[in-house]
Design a protein around this motif. Structure first.
Motif, PDB file in Angstrom:
ATOM      1  N   ILE A  76     -11.200 -25.009 -39.557  1.00  0.00           N
ATOM      2  CA  ILE A  76      -9.976 -24.204 -39.593  1.00  0.00           C
ATOM      3  C   ILE A  76     -10.407 -22.765 -39.365  1.00  0.00           C
ATOM      4  O   ILE A  76     -10.620 -21.999 -40.297  1.00  0.00           O
ATOM      5  CB  ILE A  76      -9.239 -24.379 -40.939  1.00  0.00           C
ATOM      6  CG1 ILE A  76      -8.811 -25.827 -41.124  1.00  0.00           C
ATOM      7  CG2 ILE A  76      -8.035 -23.457 -41.019  1.00  0.00           C
ATOM      8  CD1 ILE A  76      -8.136 -26.112 -42.447  1.00  0.00           C
ATOM      9  N   ASP A  77     -10.566 -22.428 -38.090  1.00  0.00           N
ATOM     10  CA  ASP A  77     -11.006 -21.086 -37.713  1.00  0.00           C
ATOM     11  C   ASP A  77     -10.001 -20.471 -36.756  1.00  0.00           C
ATOM     12  O   ASP A  77      -9.505 -21.140 -35.847  1.00  0.00           O
ATOM     13  CB  ASP A  77     -12.374 -21.147 -37.017  1.00  0.00           C
ATOM     14  CG  ASP A  77     -13.458 -21.700 -37.920  1.00  0.00           C
ATOM     15  OD1 ASP A  77     -13.472 -21.351 -39.111  1.00  0.00           O
ATOM     16  OD2 ASP A  77     -14.289 -22.475 -37.428  1.00  0.00           O
ATOM     17  N   GLY A  78      -9.700 -19.206 -36.955  1.00  0.00           N
ATOM     18  CA  GLY A  78      -8.800 -18.503 -36.056  1.00  0.00           C
ATOM     19  C   GLY A  78      -7.359 -18.968 -36.200  1.00  0.00           C
ATOM     20  O   GLY A  78      -6.973 -19.572 -37.191  1.00  0.00           O
ATOM     21  N   GLU A  79      -6.563 -18.669 -35.190  1.00  0.00           N
ATOM     22  CA  GLU A  79      -5.159 -19.043 -35.185  1.00  0.00           C
ATOM     23  C   GLU A  79      -5.016 -20.543 -34.926  1.00  0.00           C
ATOM     24  O   GLU A  79      -5.780 -21.118 -34.144  1.00  0.00           O
ATOM     25  CB  GLU A  79      -4.410 -18.271 -34.095  1.00  0.00           C
ATOM     26  CG  GLU A  79      -4.302 -16.788 -34.382  1.00  0.00           C
ATOM     27  CD  GLU A  79      -3.478 -16.488 -35.615  1.00  0.00           C
ATOM     28  OE1 GLU A  79      -2.389 -17.064 -35.752  1.00  0.00           O
ATOM     29  OE2 GLU A  79      -3.934 -15.674 -36.439  1.00  0.00           O
ATOM     30  N   PRO A  80      -4.032 -21.191 -35.540  1.00  0.00           N
ATOM     31  CA  PRO A  80      -3.826 -22.627 -35.298  1.00  0.00           C
ATOM     32  C   PRO A  80      -3.392 -22.885 -33.852  1.00  0.00           C
ATOM     33  O   PRO A  80      -2.754 -22.037 -33.226  1.00  0.00           O
ATOM     34  CB  PRO A  80      -2.730 -23.013 -36.287  1.00  0.00           C
ATOM     35  CG  PRO A  80      -2.081 -21.743 -36.696  1.00  0.00           C
ATOM     36  CD  PRO A  80      -3.070 -20.651 -36.493  1.00  0.00           C
ATOM     37  N   GLN A  81      -3.748 -24.066 -33.328  1.00  0.00           N
ATOM     38  CA  GLN A  81      -3.310 -24.463 -31.994  1.00  0.00           C
ATOM     39  C   GLN A  81      -1.837 -24.890 -32.006  1.00  0.00           C
ATOM     40  O   GLN A  81      -1.186 -24.868 -30.971  1.00  0.00           O
ATOM     41  CB  GLN A  81      -4.152 -25.619 -31.439  1.00  0.00           C
ATOM     42  CG  GLN A  81      -5.424 -25.185 -30.756  1.00  0.00           C
ATOM     43  CD  GLN A  81      -6.525 -24.839 -31.752  1.00  0.00           C
ATOM     44  OE1 GLN A  81      -6.652 -25.467 -32.787  1.00  0.00           O
ATOM     45  NE2 GLN A  81      -7.306 -23.824 -31.429  1.00  0.00           N
ATOM     46  N   ALA A  82      -1.328 -25.285 -33.164  1.00  0.00           N
ATOM     47  CA  ALA A  82       0.070 -25.698 -33.264  1.00  0.00           C
ATOM     48  C   ALA A  82       0.573 -25.429 -34.673  1.00  0.00           C
ATOM     49  O   ALA A  82      -0.189 -25.469 -35.643  1.00  0.00           O
ATOM     50  CB  ALA A  82       0.223 -27.171 -32.920  1.00  0.00           C
ATOM     51  N   GLU A  83       1.869 -25.166 -34.753  1.00  0.00           N
ATOM     52  CA  GLU A  83       2.526 -24.920 -36.032  1.00  0.00           C
ATOM     53  C   GLU A  83       3.943 -25.473 -35.939  1.00  0.00           C
ATOM     54  O   GLU A  83       4.575 -25.391 -34.886  1.00  0.00           O
ATOM     55  CB  GLU A  83       2.606 -23.405 -36.263  1.00  0.00           C
ATOM     56  CG  GLU A  83       2.247 -22.976 -37.633  1.00  0.00           C
ATOM     57  CD  GLU A  83       2.222 -21.470 -37.780  1.00  0.00           C
ATOM     58  OE1 GLU A  83       2.816 -21.006 -38.764  1.00  0.00           O
ATOM     59  OE2 GLU A  83       1.626 -20.800 -36.942  1.00  0.00           O
ATOM     60  N   THR A  84       4.445 -26.025 -37.031  1.00  0.00           N
ATOM     61  CA  THR A  84       5.812 -26.536 -37.047  1.00  0.00           C
ATOM     62  C   THR A  84       6.371 -26.438 -38.453  1.00  0.00           C
ATOM     63  O   THR A  84       5.608 -26.460 -39.422  1.00  0.00           O
ATOM     64  CB  THR A  84       5.871 -27.991 -36.516  1.00  0.00           C
ATOM     65  OG1 THR A  84       7.220 -28.404 -36.421  1.00  0.00           O
ATOM     66  CG2 THR A  84       5.093 -28.938 -37.388  1.00  0.00           C
ATOM     67  N   GLU A  85       7.686 -26.275 -38.545  1.00  0.00           N
ATOM     68  CA  GLU A  85       8.366 -26.178 -39.840  1.00  0.00           C
ATOM     69  C   GLU A  85       9.593 -27.042 -39.862  1.00  0.00           C
ATOM     70  O   GLU A  85      10.166 -27.350 -38.817  1.00  0.00           O
ATOM     71  CB  GLU A  85       8.804 -24.729 -40.113  1.00  0.00           C
ATOM     72  CG  GLU A  85       7.722 -23.855 -40.644  1.00  0.00           C
ATOM     73  CD  GLU A  85       8.243 -22.517 -41.135  1.00  0.00           C
ATOM     74  OE1 GLU A  85       9.366 -22.464 -41.685  1.00  0.00           O
ATOM     75  OE2 GLU A  85       7.519 -21.524 -40.984  1.00  0.00           O
ATOM     76  N   TRP A  86       9.990 -27.410 -41.065  1.00  0.00           N
ATOM     77  CA  TRP A  86      11.245 -28.114 -41.314  1.00  0.00           C
ATOM     78  C   TRP A  86      11.862 -27.491 -42.555  1.00  0.00           C
ATOM     79  O   TRP A  86      11.157 -27.065 -43.467  1.00  0.00           O
ATOM     80  CB  TRP A  86      10.975 -29.596 -41.567  1.00  0.00           C
ATOM     81  CG  TRP A  86      12.162 -30.328 -42.110  1.00  0.00           C
ATOM     82  CD1 TRP A  86      13.122 -30.944 -41.376  1.00  0.00           C
ATOM     83  CD2 TRP A  86      12.518 -30.507 -43.483  1.00  0.00           C
ATOM     84  NE1 TRP A  86      14.064 -31.504 -42.212  1.00  0.00           N
ATOM     85  CE2 TRP A  86      13.715 -31.239 -43.516  1.00  0.00           C
ATOM     86  CE3 TRP A  86      11.961 -30.102 -44.683  1.00  0.00           C
ATOM     87  CZ2 TRP A  86      14.341 -31.587 -44.701  1.00  0.00           C
ATOM     88  CZ3 TRP A  86      12.588 -30.440 -45.861  1.00  0.00           C
ATOM     89  CH2 TRP A  86      13.762 -31.186 -45.856  1.00  0.00           C
ATOM     90  N   SER A  87      13.191 -27.417 -42.587  1.00  0.00           N
ATOM     91  CA  SER A  87      13.891 -26.874 -43.745  1.00  0.00           C
ATOM     92  C   SER A  87      15.140 -27.682 -44.021  1.00  0.00           C
ATOM     93  O   SER A  87      15.782 -28.163 -43.093  1.00  0.00           O
ATOM     94  CB  SER A  87      14.259 -25.415 -43.478  1.00  0.00           C
ATOM     95  OG  SER A  87      15.049 -24.923 -44.539  1.00  0.00           O
ATOM     96  N   ARG A  88      15.490 -27.818 -45.298  1.00  0.00           N
ATOM     97  CA  ARG A  88      16.736 -28.489 -45.692  1.00  0.00           C
ATOM     98  C   ARG A  88      17.947 -27.696 -45.248  1.00  0.00           C
ATOM     99  O   ARG A  88      19.032 -28.229 -45.169  1.00  0.00           O
ATOM    100  CB  ARG A  88      16.809 -28.593 -47.219  1.00  0.00           C
ATOM    101  CG  ARG A  88      16.173 -29.786 -47.802  1.00  0.00           C
ATOM    102  CD  ARG A  88      16.600 -29.918 -49.266  1.00  0.00           C
ATOM    103  NE  ARG A  88      15.580 -29.366 -50.150  1.00  0.00           N
ATOM    104  CZ  ARG A  88      15.808 -28.642 -51.227  1.00  0.00           C
ATOM    105  NH1 ARG A  88      17.029 -28.329 -51.574  1.00  0.00           N
ATOM    106  NH2 ARG A  88      14.823 -28.222 -51.964  1.00  0.00           N
ATOM    107  N   GLU A  89      17.785 -26.418 -45.039  1.00  0.00           N
ATOM    108  CA  GLU A  89      18.932 -25.549 -44.749  1.00  0.00           C
ATOM    109  C   GLU A  89      19.200 -25.424 -43.281  1.00  0.00           C
ATOM    110  O   GLU A  89      18.447 -25.628 -42.436  1.00  0.00           O
ATOM    111  CB  GLU A  89      18.701 -24.183 -45.366  1.00  0.00           C
ATOM    112  CG  GLU A  89      18.564 -24.326 -46.857  1.00  0.00           C
ATOM    113  CD  GLU A  89      18.065 -23.081 -47.539  1.00  0.00           C
ATOM    114  OE1 GLU A  89      17.704 -22.103 -46.873  1.00  0.00           O
ATOM    115  OE2 GLU A  89      18.055 -23.094 -48.766  1.00  0.00           O
TER     116      GLU A  89
END
Length: 89
Positions: A76-89
């Protein structure tokens, strides 16, 4: 002769948000880390998000939000290659 499929390895971080808006890192999941997945980083991150939303939503209501950050390889070095989020709202 069958073609060999090489699975990519991804290291990930799962964070959840409670109803008070506090984010916390979750390390005690049943998903392997690093994850072996046959697909690009964003698809792997989306897969993890979907699995965590299903499993963490029981008992209801579960976390207010889920965030997954993903790096290709075993570190886990540097910026991630992918990111995702989920929210109930």
């Amino acid at each position: 002769m069958a073609q060999e499929v090489t699975m990519r390895r991804y290291r990930w971080i799962l964070e959840t948000q409670d109803d008070d808006g506090r984010w916390s890192r979750q390390d005690d999941t049943t998903m392997p880390n690093p994850l072996e997945y046959d697909g690009p980083p964003q698809r792997a991150a989306n897969h993890l998000r979907d699995v965590f939303v299903r499993t963490l939503s029981r008992p209801a209501p579960g976390p207010r939000a889920v965030r997954v950050r993903l790096w290709e390889g075993t570190g886990i070095d540097g910026e991630p290659q992918a990111e995702t989020e989920w929210s109930r709202e």
